[in-house]
Design a protein around this motif. Structure first.
Motif, PDB file in Angstrom:
ATOM      1  N   ARG A  90       0.811  -1.222   0.000  1.00 56.13           N
ATOM      2  CA  ARG A  90       0.000   0.000   0.000  1.00 56.13           C
ATOM      3  C   ARG A  90       0.844   1.271   0.000  1.00 56.13           C
ATOM      4  N   ASN A  91       2.155   1.085  -0.175  1.00 57.37           N
ATOM      5  CA  ASN A  91       3.087   2.224  -0.156  1.00 57.37           C
ATOM      6  C   ASN A  91       2.971   3.025   1.136  1.00 57.37           C
ATOM      7  N   LEU A  92       2.819   2.310   2.245  1.00 52.95           N
ATOM      8  CA  LEU A  92       2.730   2.943   3.548  1.00 52.95           C
ATOM      9  C   LEU A  92       4.062   2.816   4.282  1.00 52.95           C
ATOM     10  N   LYS A  93       4.309   3.759   5.179  1.00 51.89           N
ATOM     11  CA  LYS A  93       5.530   3.738   5.966  1.00 51.89           C
ATOM     12  C   LYS A  93       5.523   2.538   6.915  1.00 51.89           C
ATOM     13  N   ILE A  94       6.644   1.836   6.981  1.00 48.66           N
ATOM     14  CA  ILE A  94       6.780   0.693   7.869  1.00 48.66           C
ATOM     15  C   ILE A  94       7.564   1.140   9.103  1.00 48.66           C
ATOM     16  N   GLU A  95       6.941   1.074  10.264  1.00 49.06           N
ATOM     17  CA  GLU A  95       7.599   1.508  11.497  1.00 49.06           C
ATOM     18  C   GLU A  95       8.270   0.301  12.153  1.00 49.06           C
ATOM     19  N   LEU A  96       9.485  -0.002  11.692  1.00 48.82           N
ATOM     20  CA  LEU A  96      10.186  -1.197  12.148  1.00 48.82           C
ATOM     21  C   LEU A  96      10.499  -1.147  13.639  1.00 48.82           C
ATOM     22  N   ASP A  97      10.713   0.057  14.171  1.00 48.86           N
ATOM     23  CA  ASP A  97      10.981   0.150  15.605  1.00 48.86           C
ATOM     24  C   ASP A  97       9.772  -0.285  16.413  1.00 48.86           C
ATOM     25  N   LYS A  98       8.560   0.076  15.929  1.00 50.68           N
ATOM     26  CA  LYS A  98       7.346  -0.350  16.614  1.00 50.68           C
ATOM     27  C   LYS A  98       7.139  -1.851  16.479  1.00 50.68           C
ATOM     28  N   VAL A  99       7.470  -2.404  15.322  1.00 50.22           N
ATOM     29  CA  VAL A  99       7.367  -3.857  15.137  1.00 50.22           C
ATOM     30  C   VAL A  99       8.199  -4.566  16.200  1.00 50.22           C
ATOM     31  N   THR A 100       9.422  -4.114  16.381  1.00 52.15           N
ATOM     32  CA  THR A 100      10.321  -4.721  17.367  1.00 52.15           C
ATOM     33  C   THR A 100       9.777  -4.579  18.784  1.00 52.15           C
ATOM     34  N   ILE A 101       9.279  -3.386  19.108  1.00 52.77           N
ATOM     35  CA  ILE A 101       8.733  -3.138  20.450  1.00 52.77           C
ATOM     36  C   ILE A 101       7.557  -4.063  20.742  1.00 52.77           C
ATOM     37  N   PHE A 102       6.634  -4.177  19.787  1.00 49.59           N
ATOM     38  CA  PHE A 102       5.448  -5.005  20.001  1.00 49.59           C
ATOM     39  C   PHE A 102       5.815  -6.485  20.122  1.00 49.59           C
ATOM     40  N   LEU A 103       6.740  -6.951  19.296  1.00 53.51           N
ATOM     41  CA  LEU A 103       7.162  -8.348  19.381  1.00 53.51           C
ATOM     42  C   LEU A 103       7.754  -8.649  20.753  1.00 53.51           C
ATOM     43  N   LYS A 104       8.517  -7.706  21.287  1.00 55.88           N
ATOM     44  CA  LYS A 104       9.091  -7.891  22.619  1.00 55.88           C
ATOM     45  C   LYS A 104       8.020  -7.848  23.696  1.00 55.88           C
ATOM     46  N   GLU A 105       7.053  -6.935  23.544  1.00 58.64           N
ATOM     47  CA  GLU A 105       5.997  -6.825  24.555  1.00 58.64           C
ATOM     48  C   GLU A 105       5.199  -8.120  24.678  1.00 58.64           C
ATOM     49  N   GLN A 107       6.460 -10.983  23.873  1.00 59.57           N
ATOM     50  CA  GLN A 107       7.467 -12.033  24.089  1.00 59.57           C
ATOM     51  C   GLN A 107       7.499 -13.049  22.953  1.00 59.57           C
ATOM     52  N   ILE A 108       7.439 -12.546  21.729  1.00 53.99           N
ATOM     53  CA  ILE A 108       7.489 -13.425  20.557  1.00 53.99           C
ATOM     54  C   ILE A 108       8.529 -12.947  19.549  1.00 53.99           C
ATOM     55  N   GLU A 109       9.521 -12.157  20.015  1.00 49.85           N
ATOM     56  CA  GLU A 109      10.532 -11.651  19.084  1.00 49.85           C
ATOM     57  C   GLU A 109      11.331 -12.780  18.442  1.00 49.85           C
ATOM     58  N   LYS A 110      11.429 -13.934  19.128  1.00 54.59           N
ATOM     59  CA  LYS A 110      12.167 -15.066  18.571  1.00 54.59           C
ATOM     60  C   LYS A 110      11.414 -15.745  17.421  1.00 54.59           C
ATOM     61  N   LEU A 111      10.169 -15.366  17.239  1.00 50.25           N
ATOM     62  CA  LEU A 111       9.359 -16.004  16.193  1.00 50.25           C
ATOM     63  C   LEU A 111       9.352 -15.233  14.878  1.00 50.25           C
ATOM     64  N   LYS A 112      10.080 -14.135  14.799  1.00 54.75           N
ATOM     65  CA  LYS A 112       9.933 -13.263  13.629  1.00 54.75           C
ATOM     66  C   LYS A 112      10.328 -13.939  12.312  1.00 54.75           C
ATOM     67  N   GLU A 113      11.201 -14.943  12.377  1.00 55.66           N
ATOM     68  CA  GLU A 113      11.580 -15.669  11.155  1.00 55.66           C
ATOM     69  C   GLU A 113      10.791 -16.966  10.994  1.00 55.66           C
ATOM     70  N   SER A 114       9.868 -17.224  11.894  1.00 54.95           N
ATOM     71  CA  SER A 114       9.076 -18.461  11.831  1.00 54.95           C
ATOM     72  C   SER A 114       7.929 -18.324  10.837  1.00 54.95           C
ATOM     73  N   SER A 115       7.590 -19.408  10.171  1.00 49.67           N
ATOM     74  CA  SER A 115       6.444 -19.414   9.265  1.00 49.67           C
ATOM     75  C   SER A 115       5.156 -19.258  10.059  1.00 49.67           C
ATOM     76  N   VAL A 116       4.239 -18.452   9.542  1.00 46.51           N
ATOM     77  CA  VAL A 116       2.970 -18.279  10.250  1.00 46.51           C
ATOM     78  C   VAL A 116       2.180 -19.582  10.301  1.00 46.51           C
ATOM     79  N   ASP A 117       2.458 -20.489   9.380  1.00 50.32           N
ATOM     80  CA  ASP A 117       1.759 -21.774   9.376  1.00 50.32           C
ATOM     81  C   ASP A 117       2.110 -22.617  10.597  1.00 50.32           C
TER      82      ASP A 117
END
Length: 201
Positions: A90-105, A107-117
């Motif tokens: 959608r040509n929208l800005k990606i807030e990578l810092d927020k992505v990292t913060i939310f994953l940590k909140e 407690q799933i930051e270790k899953l970021k490379e995991s398949s959603v399946d």
């Protein structure tokens, strides 16, 4: 604000939703309760623009709405792809810092490379919630957002939603969890046989 007047939705010849006069204001959280098939999700889908209505008037800023359905919808790929690709498309800005913060909140930051399946139901619900918040919309429509989550993650969701409300967002949650509704809602409604009534504040 969302203004609903004389709204009706039919399924074949059966009236499944009828709302005479109802307003939702910014800076508030509204919880909608009711048994299965009462019309709760139908209302959210109408407000989210993925389901039409047959009669009445509906006024609100449709461009500022995000709908999170009960069943998470993902692309094929890993977690980080699903948290960034929708914004690229959608040509929208990606807030990578927020992505990292939310994953940590959550407690799933270790899953970021995991398949959603390969994620559990609760993990998928967390990713769906994070992605919904990242859109930075002012009207959030959430269908059972914490149904598959553990208590700790549920409280994280409730805290984030309370913060967004205090920032002026309008939030509508469909839930079966009355205690959750009491904890975070400004208003509680119940849908019964297609009609919506205020149950508490």
């Amino acid at each position: 604000m969302i203004e609903i007047k004389n709204l009706k939705k039919y399924y074949k010849d059966r009236l499944i939703l009828e709302i005479t006069n109802l307003n939702f204001s910014k800076g508030k959280i509204y919880s909608i309760l009711g048994r299965n098939g009462a019309g709760k999700s139908t209302l959210l889908k109408i407000l989210g623009g993925i389901l039409s209505y047959d009669e009445g008037n509906l006024r609100y800023d449709r461009d500022n709405v995000i709908l999170s359905t009960q069943e998470p919808l993902f692309f094929k790929g890993n977690v980080i792809y699903n948290l960034t690709e929708p914004f690229k498309l959608r040509n929208l800005k990606i807030e990578l810092d927020k992505v990292t913060i939310f994953l940590k909140e959550f407690q799933i930051e270790k899953l970021k490379e995991s398949s959603v399946d390969n994620l559990s139901g609760g993990e998928k619900a967390k990713i769906q919630f994070i992605r919904t918040i990242l859109y930075n919309k002012k009207i959030l429509l959430l269908d059972e957002p914490t149904a598959s989550m553990d208590k700790k993650s549920t409280y994280v969701v409730e805290r984030i939603l309370s913060e967004l409300r205090d920032m002026g967002c309008l939030i509508i949650i469909v839930t079966h969890d009355y205690e959750q509704a009491v904890r975070i809602s400004n208003y509680i409604y119940e849908v019964d046989e297609g009609k919506i009534i205020q149950r508490g504040t």
